[in-house]
Write a protein that holds these residues in place. Structure first.
Motif, PDB file in Angstrom:
ATOM      1  N   GLY A  72     -30.561  -1.660 -52.650  1.00 56.64           N
ATOM      2  CA  GLY A  72     -31.882  -2.134 -53.017  1.00 56.64           C
ATOM      3  C   GLY A  72     -32.650  -2.708 -51.834  1.00 56.64           C
ATOM      4  N   SER A  73     -33.281  -3.843 -52.056  1.00 57.10           N
ATOM      5  CA  SER A  73     -34.189  -4.404 -51.048  1.00 57.10           C
ATOM      6  C   SER A  73     -33.501  -4.940 -49.800  1.00 57.10           C
ATOM      7  N   ASN A  74     -32.171  -4.955 -49.763  1.00 61.85           N
ATOM      8  CA  ASN A  74     -31.517  -5.232 -48.490  1.00 61.85           C
ATOM      9  C   ASN A  74     -31.863  -4.158 -47.464  1.00 61.85           C
ATOM     10  N   THR A  75     -32.335  -3.006 -47.940  1.00 62.30           N
ATOM     11  CA  THR A  75     -32.856  -1.964 -47.054  1.00 62.30           C
ATOM     12  C   THR A  75     -33.947  -2.510 -46.151  1.00 62.30           C
ATOM     13  N   LYS A  76     -34.727  -3.470 -46.641  1.00 62.22           N
ATOM     14  CA  LYS A  76     -35.835  -4.006 -45.864  1.00 62.22           C
ATOM     15  C   LYS A  76     -35.372  -4.646 -44.555  1.00 62.22           C
ATOM     16  N   VAL A  77     -34.178  -5.206 -44.540  1.00 62.57           N
ATOM     17  CA  VAL A  77     -33.666  -5.810 -43.300  1.00 62.57           C
ATOM     18  C   VAL A  77     -33.450  -4.728 -42.253  1.00 62.57           C
ATOM     19  N   PHE A  78     -32.930  -3.580 -42.661  1.00 63.93           N
ATOM     20  CA  PHE A  78     -32.755  -2.456 -41.744  1.00 63.93           C
ATOM     21  C   PHE A  78     -34.111  -1.944 -41.254  1.00 63.93           C
ATOM     22  N   THR A  79     -35.052  -1.783 -42.176  1.00 70.70           N
ATOM     23  CA  THR A  79     -36.371  -1.253 -41.822  1.00 70.70           C
ATOM     24  C   THR A  79     -37.089  -2.180 -40.851  1.00 70.70           C
ATOM     25  N   ALA A  80     -37.053  -3.472 -41.129  1.00 69.73           N
ATOM     26  CA  ALA A  80     -37.692  -4.434 -40.223  1.00 69.73           C
ATOM     27  C   ALA A  80     -37.046  -4.396 -38.843  1.00 69.73           C
ATOM     28  N   THR A  81     -35.736  -4.249 -38.797  1.00 75.51           N
ATOM     29  CA  THR A  81     -35.034  -4.191 -37.510  1.00 75.51           C
ATOM     30  C   THR A  81     -35.491  -2.988 -36.702  1.00 75.51           C
ATOM     31  N   LEU A  82     -35.651  -1.833 -37.343  1.00 76.28           N
ATOM     32  CA  LEU A  82     -36.139  -0.652 -36.627  1.00 76.28           C
ATOM     33  C   LEU A  82     -37.517  -0.890 -36.039  1.00 76.28           C
ATOM     34  N   VAL A  83     -38.411  -1.459 -36.825  1.00 78.03           N
ATOM     35  CA  VAL A  83     -39.763  -1.728 -36.324  1.00 78.03           C
ATOM     36  C   VAL A  83     -39.712  -2.694 -35.141  1.00 78.03           C
ATOM     37  N   LEU A  84     -38.922  -3.743 -35.259  1.00 77.34           N
ATOM     38  CA  LEU A  84     -38.843  -4.734 -34.186  1.00 77.34           C
ATOM     39  C   LEU A  84     -38.183  -4.165 -32.937  1.00 77.34           C
ATOM     40  N   PRO A 113     -37.576  11.655 -38.110  1.00 76.70           N
ATOM     41  CA  PRO A 113     -37.433  11.129 -39.473  1.00 76.70           C
ATOM     42  C   PRO A 113     -36.801   9.742 -39.473  1.00 76.70           C
ATOM     43  N   PHE A 114     -37.156   8.958 -40.474  1.00 81.54           N
ATOM     44  CA  PHE A 114     -36.644   7.597 -40.590  1.00 81.54           C
ATOM     45  C   PHE A 114     -35.124   7.570 -40.584  1.00 81.54           C
ATOM     46  N   ALA A 115     -34.494   8.439 -41.393  1.00 74.36           N
ATOM     47  CA  ALA A 115     -33.033   8.450 -41.486  1.00 74.36           C
ATOM     48  C   ALA A 115     -32.393   8.752 -40.139  1.00 74.36           C
ATOM     49  N   GLU A 116     -33.026   9.618 -39.355  1.00 75.24           N
ATOM     50  CA  GLU A 116     -32.491   9.946 -38.028  1.00 75.24           C
ATOM     51  C   GLU A 116     -32.587   8.743 -37.088  1.00 75.24           C
ATOM     52  N   GLU A 117     -33.710   8.051 -37.118  1.00 76.72           N
ATOM     53  CA  GLU A 117     -33.858   6.854 -36.281  1.00 76.72           C
ATOM     54  C   GLU A 117     -32.886   5.754 -36.704  1.00 76.72           C
ATOM     55  N   LEU A 118     -32.702   5.622 -37.997  1.00 80.79           N
ATOM     56  CA  LEU A 118     -31.747   4.640 -38.508  1.00 80.79           C
ATOM     57  C   LEU A 118     -30.349   4.937 -37.986  1.00 80.79           C
ATOM     58  N   GLN A 119     -29.974   6.188 -38.038  1.00 81.64           N
ATOM     59  CA  GLN A 119     -28.658   6.593 -37.544  1.00 81.64           C
ATOM     60  C   GLN A 119     -28.532   6.355 -36.039  1.00 81.64           C
ATOM     61  N   ARG A 120     -29.550   6.724 -35.314  1.00 84.17           N
ATOM     62  CA  ARG A 120     -29.509   6.654 -33.847  1.00 84.17           C
ATOM     63  C   ARG A 120     -29.529   5.229 -33.324  1.00 84.17           C
ATOM     64  N   ARG A 121     -30.283   4.361 -34.003  1.00 84.37           N
ATOM     65  CA  ARG A 121     -30.529   3.027 -33.467  1.00 84.37           C
ATOM     66  C   ARG A 121     -29.617   1.945 -34.046  1.00 84.37           C
ATOM     67  N   ILE A 122     -29.139   2.142 -35.279  1.00 86.05           N
ATOM     68  CA  ILE A 122     -28.377   1.075 -35.939  1.00 86.05           C
ATOM     69  C   ILE A 122     -27.010   1.550 -36.418  1.00 86.05           C
ATOM     70  N   LEU A 123     -26.991   2.595 -37.233  1.00 81.66           N
ATOM     71  CA  LEU A 123     -25.738   2.988 -37.888  1.00 81.66           C
ATOM     72  C   LEU A 123     -24.687   3.450 -36.887  1.00 81.66           C
ATOM     73  N   ARG A 124     -25.067   4.342 -35.986  1.00 79.22           N
ATOM     74  CA  ARG A 124     -24.088   4.852 -35.028  1.00 79.22           C
ATOM     75  C   ARG A 124     -23.639   3.782 -34.036  1.00 79.22           C
ATOM     76  N   PRO A 125     -24.552   3.000 -33.433  1.00 81.30           N
ATOM     77  CA  PRO A 125     -24.100   1.959 -32.496  1.00 81.30           C
ATOM     78  C   PRO A 125     -23.174   0.922 -33.117  1.00 81.30           C
ATOM     79  N   LEU A 126     -23.372   0.592 -34.395  1.00 84.01           N
ATOM     80  CA  LEU A 126     -22.535  -0.409 -35.055  1.00 84.01           C
ATOM     81  C   LEU A 126     -21.346   0.198 -35.794  1.00 84.01           C
ATOM     82  N   GLY A 127     -21.253   1.531 -35.818  1.00 80.79           N
ATOM     83  CA  GLY A 127     -20.140   2.172 -36.509  1.00 80.79           C
ATOM     84  C   GLY A 127     -20.208   2.057 -38.018  1.00 80.79           C
TER      85      GLY A 127
END
Length: 395
Positions: free
Chosen positions: A94-106, A220-234
């Motif tokens: 749910g809205s915990n997604t917003k923490v990820f989205t805000a992190t990408l923007v920042l 795409p958003f999902a690609e940036e999420l993977q590249r910037r957050i998901l992959r670096p943190l495992g």
């Protein structure tokens, strides 16, 4: 102190009304045994069992504190079957997604590609946004944009948005919405207030943030999420699913009770298309991945210190920073707590941490077949677990 923190939580969770009203029902089941090698914490196990008794179908809980790491679950994985919820199963956050989205923007702000106090229209020229709306206002919910999931005013007035509950949502639960469609829908409605003059939780802000990420990066958003957050943190069990309705991998089922022609109906809503909420609440994760993400974020692995400080600085009216909420819980309850809660129909999520990460809590709550008031049950879960994990108080 228990009463005080409960009242503080109650004041700060108004923005999680989405999560509260989407939850429905539960079925009672026995708990999983404690994982091998973890501390004996009967009070935690009893707490999640009591939440199942109160109306949830299943609960997963992960706690980290001075006594070590503890994970447990209670309830049922699926109605009518004896299996228990997996202790690290996947769920809709749910809205915990917003923490990820805000992190990408920042992160884009840190790289000089986006100005935090620049007009959002500079990055989204195709939408004719009010030029007074800054990127910061999107992340802080001070833009005044109409909430595409509906507006609820203090006097009781409701201005409906797209369907997200009841039979109308049930009939449309596999419909695909495009992010640009959601933003244009909101922009066709009158704004809640002039930009920067007030605060109001609006999912539309984070749909606009998603579109901004895609426009600036060209990916795409999902690609940036993977590249910037998901992959670096495992974070291998975390995904932004787009319009895909499935939860792959181990997971508990979730259910929804709604009225149709005056009769209560119950359906399995584990499969649903989350595109209606987009980057404001569509992600899937696990308690382990959420803990790793929050530890990485608060530990400075994702953002430079000045931006992390701004992310954690709350608006005086709401306690909401830039994608994070801040709760002053008092010295006996860990002092300051950073958190976000969320939900989509059938499931809810709790995510809490002290600023230094010395105490953390992640929980997944899935709905079953109970007729219990979902708002009351969600509030009870939040208060019980926060009081127990951070204040050491049974409630």
């Amino acid at each position: 102190m228990t009463h005080n923190i409960n009242s503080r939580i109650s004041r700060r969770v108004g923005a999680t009304a989405l999560a509260v009203t989407l939850l429905a029902g539960a079925a009672v089941g026995s708990a999983l045994p404690a994982a091998a090698g973890q501390p004996h914490r009967p009070e935690l196990q009893q707490a999640i069992e009591s939440l199942v008794d109160a109306g949830f179908g299943g609960v997963q809980l992960r706690v980290h504190d001075q006594r070590g790491d503890w994970v447990g679950s209670a309830g049922l994985r699926k109605l009518g079957e004896p299996g228990k919820p997996p202790t690290n199963g996947r769920f809709r956050i749910g809205s915990n997604t917003k923490v990820f989205t805000a992190t990408l923007v920042l992160q884009l702000v840190a790289e000089g590609k986006v100005g935090l106090d620049s007009p959002a229209a500079d990055y989204l020229p195709q939408f004719a946004l009010d030029r007074r709306i800054t990127v910061r206002m999107l992340l802080a919910h001070t833009s005044g944009l109409f909430n595409h999931t509906g507006e609820y005013y203090p006097d009781g007035t409701v201005v409906p948005g797209i369907p997200w509950q009841g039979k109308e949502w049930v009939d449309l639960r596999f419909h695909t919405y495009q992010p640009a469609e959601l933003l244009r829908y909101a922009l066709a409605k009158p704004p809640r207030f002039a930009p920067g003059t007030d605060w109001n939780y609006a999912n539309t802000n984070y749909v606009a943030a998603r579109l901004l990420v895609e426009q600036v990066t060209g990916r795409p958003f999902a690609e940036e999420l993977q590249r910037r957050i998901l992959r670096p943190l495992g974070l291998r069990d975390t995904v932004s699913p787009g319009a895909a309705p499935e939860i792959t991998g181990p997971h508990a089922h979730s259910y929804y009770r709604y009225q149709d022609a005056g009769q209560w109906q119950l359906i399995d809503v584990t499969r649903q298309n989350p595109s209606w909420i987009s980057s404001a609440g569509d992600m899937i994760s696990t308690t382990r991945d959420l803990r790793t993400f929050f530890a990485g974020l608060l530990g400075g692995r994702l953002l430079p210190a000045p931006l992390l400080t701004q992310m954690r600085t709350p608006h005086p009216k709401s306690g909401f920073g830039l994608g994070l909420r801040v709760l002053e819980a008092g010295p006996s309850c860990g002092g300051t707590l950073l958190y976000h809660n969320g939900g989509v129909i059938g499931s809810g999520t709790l995510l809490y941490s002290t600023p230094d990460g010395s105490r953390t809590m992640e929980a997944s709550l899935t709905a079953g077949d109970s007729a219990a008031d979902p708002s009351a049950v969600f509030q009870q879960a939040q208060e019980k677990l926060v009081n127990l994990v951070f204040c050491g108080k049974l409630s």
